[in-house]
Design a protein around this motif. Structure first.
Motif, PDB file in Angstrom:
ATOM      1  N   TYR A 150      -9.828  -0.829  -8.000  1.00  6.43           N
ATOM      2  CA  TYR A 150      -8.835  -0.828  -6.911  1.00  6.43           C
ATOM      3  C   TYR A 150      -9.398  -1.386  -5.611  1.00  6.43           C
ATOM      4  O   TYR A 150      -8.706  -2.107  -4.892  1.00  6.43           O
ATOM      5  N   GLU A 151     -10.670  -1.088  -5.306  1.00  2.00           N
ATOM      6  CA  GLU A 151     -11.263  -1.536  -4.034  1.00  2.00           C
ATOM      7  C   GLU A 151     -11.189  -3.055  -3.883  1.00  2.00           C
ATOM      8  O   GLU A 151     -10.956  -3.567  -2.802  1.00  2.00           O
ATOM      9  N   THR A 152     -11.398  -3.779  -4.995  1.00 10.99           N
ATOM     10  CA  THR A 152     -11.347  -5.250  -4.957  1.00 10.99           C
ATOM     11  C   THR A 152      -9.939  -5.727  -4.644  1.00 10.99           C
ATOM     12  O   THR A 152      -9.741  -6.645  -3.855  1.00 10.99           O
ATOM     13  N   GLU A 177       0.818  -1.222   0.000  1.00 13.24           N
ATOM     14  CA  GLU A 177       0.000   0.000   0.000  1.00 13.24           C
ATOM     15  C   GLU A 177       0.850   1.269   0.000  1.00 13.24           C
ATOM     16  O   GLU A 177       0.554   2.231   0.684  1.00 13.24           O
ATOM     17  N   GLU A 225       0.141   3.955  -6.018  1.00 13.47           N
ATOM     18  CA  GLU A 225      -1.190   4.180  -6.577  1.00 13.47           C
ATOM     19  C   GLU A 225      -1.493   3.067  -7.572  1.00 13.47           C
ATOM     20  O   GLU A 225      -0.584   2.557  -8.219  1.00 13.47           O
ATOM     21  N   PRO A 226      -2.778   2.680  -7.737  1.00  7.75           N
ATOM     22  CA  PRO A 226      -3.117   1.720  -8.781  1.00  7.75           C
ATOM     23  C   PRO A 226      -2.905   2.351 -10.160  1.00  7.75           C
ATOM     24  O   PRO A 226      -3.364   3.463 -10.394  1.00  7.75           O
ATOM     25  N   LYS A 278      -7.606  -4.023  -3.122  1.00  6.69           N
ATOM     26  CA  LYS A 278      -7.224  -3.532  -1.796  1.00  6.69           C
ATOM     27  C   LYS A 278      -7.481  -4.535  -0.670  1.00  6.69           C
ATOM     28  O   LYS A 278      -6.758  -4.547   0.324  1.00  6.69           O
ATOM     29  N   THR A 279      -8.521  -5.374  -0.826  1.00  2.00           N
ATOM     30  CA  THR A 279      -8.858  -6.337   0.229  1.00  2.00           C
ATOM     31  C   THR A 279      -7.704  -7.311   0.477  1.00  2.00           C
ATOM     32  O   THR A 279      -7.625  -7.903   1.541  1.00  2.00           O
ATOM     33  N   ASN A 280      -6.796  -7.443  -0.511  1.00  2.00           N
ATOM     34  CA  ASN A 280      -5.674  -8.376  -0.350  1.00  2.00           C
ATOM     35  C   ASN A 280      -4.514  -7.792   0.436  1.00  2.00           C
ATOM     36  O   ASN A 280      -3.586  -8.509   0.802  1.00  2.00           O
ATOM     37  N   PHE A 281      -4.529  -6.496   0.651  1.00  3.14           N
ATOM     38  CA  PHE A 281      -3.396  -5.881   1.342  1.00  3.14           C
ATOM     39  C   PHE A 281      -3.245  -6.420   2.766  1.00  3.14           C
ATOM     40  O   PHE A 281      -2.159  -6.394   3.324  1.00  3.14           O
ATOM     41  N   LYS A 285       0.497  -7.110   3.299  1.00  2.61           N
ATOM     42  CA  LYS A 285       1.192  -6.250   4.257  1.00  2.61           C
ATOM     43  C   LYS A 285       1.693  -7.040   5.465  1.00  2.61           C
ATOM     44  O   LYS A 285       2.600  -6.596   6.158  1.00  2.61           O
TER      45      LYS A 285
END
Ligand code: HEC
Length: 137
Positions: free
Chosen positions: A108-110, A97, A100-101, A112-115, A119
């Motif tokens: 991007y929201e989809t 994270e 930027e995408p 993002k759930t993998n971060f 992370k």
């Protein structure tokens, strides 16, 4: 799996070269043909590449949404690698994270759930995922 098959292929190729090495090849002018050194470098597999593949298919669960050549839920790995190469961007930073995408910001929201997963990985694991994805062309 694909990678393993590929390296087996290289190995078999290497063996077949060794088998006929007692015959000295000459070129059109009768000069001995130089030994090929390619084989040795081809078999050197970046350890991060193998690790990246393992993470991508395993605990990263990335294959659920990313396939090599076709868009499923996420963009094809090939398309991501191409854009990251063009822009000189870092996948390791993106999945931490820190970027930027740049491929498909509307989705991007989809991604993002993998971060939560990426992370929690070590920097080396994120780098391995980058090396693996960037190996596609
Ligand atoms: C639930 C489905 C899903 C999973 C699982 C998933 N992704 Fe994605 N990914 C997406 C979608 C959708 C996009 C497109 C949005 C975007 O570009 O940010 C995307 C985009 C990306 C991008 C390009 C980002 C950019 O700059 O636009 C990278 C790199 C990426 N994913 C890596 C990964 C990695 C590594 C994993 C596994 C740890 C993973 N993805 C798992 C759905 C997923």
């Amino acid at each position: 799996m694909k990678l393993i098959l590929k390296s087996l292929g290289v190995l078999a190729f290497g063996l077949s070269l060794t088998n006929c090495s007692d015959k000295k090849e000459t070129d059109a002018y009768g000069n001995p043909v130089q030994e090929k050194t390619e084989v040795a470098t081809e078999t050197t597999v970046d350890p991060l590449l193998a690790k990246g593949q393992e993470l991508f298919e395993g605990k990263g669960t990335c294959t659920a949404c990313h396939k090599p050549d076709t868009k499923v839920i996420g963009p094809a790995i090939k398309d991501i690698a191409k854009i990251y190469k063009e822009k000189g961007a870092s996948i390791a930073a993106f999945i931490n994270e820190e970027g930027e995408p740049i491929v498909d910001p509307s989705q991007y929201e989809t991604m993002k759930t993998n971060f939560a997963i990426t992370k929690a990985m070590t920097a080396e694991e994120r780098k391995a995922l980058e090396v693996y994805m960037m190996s596609f062309e």
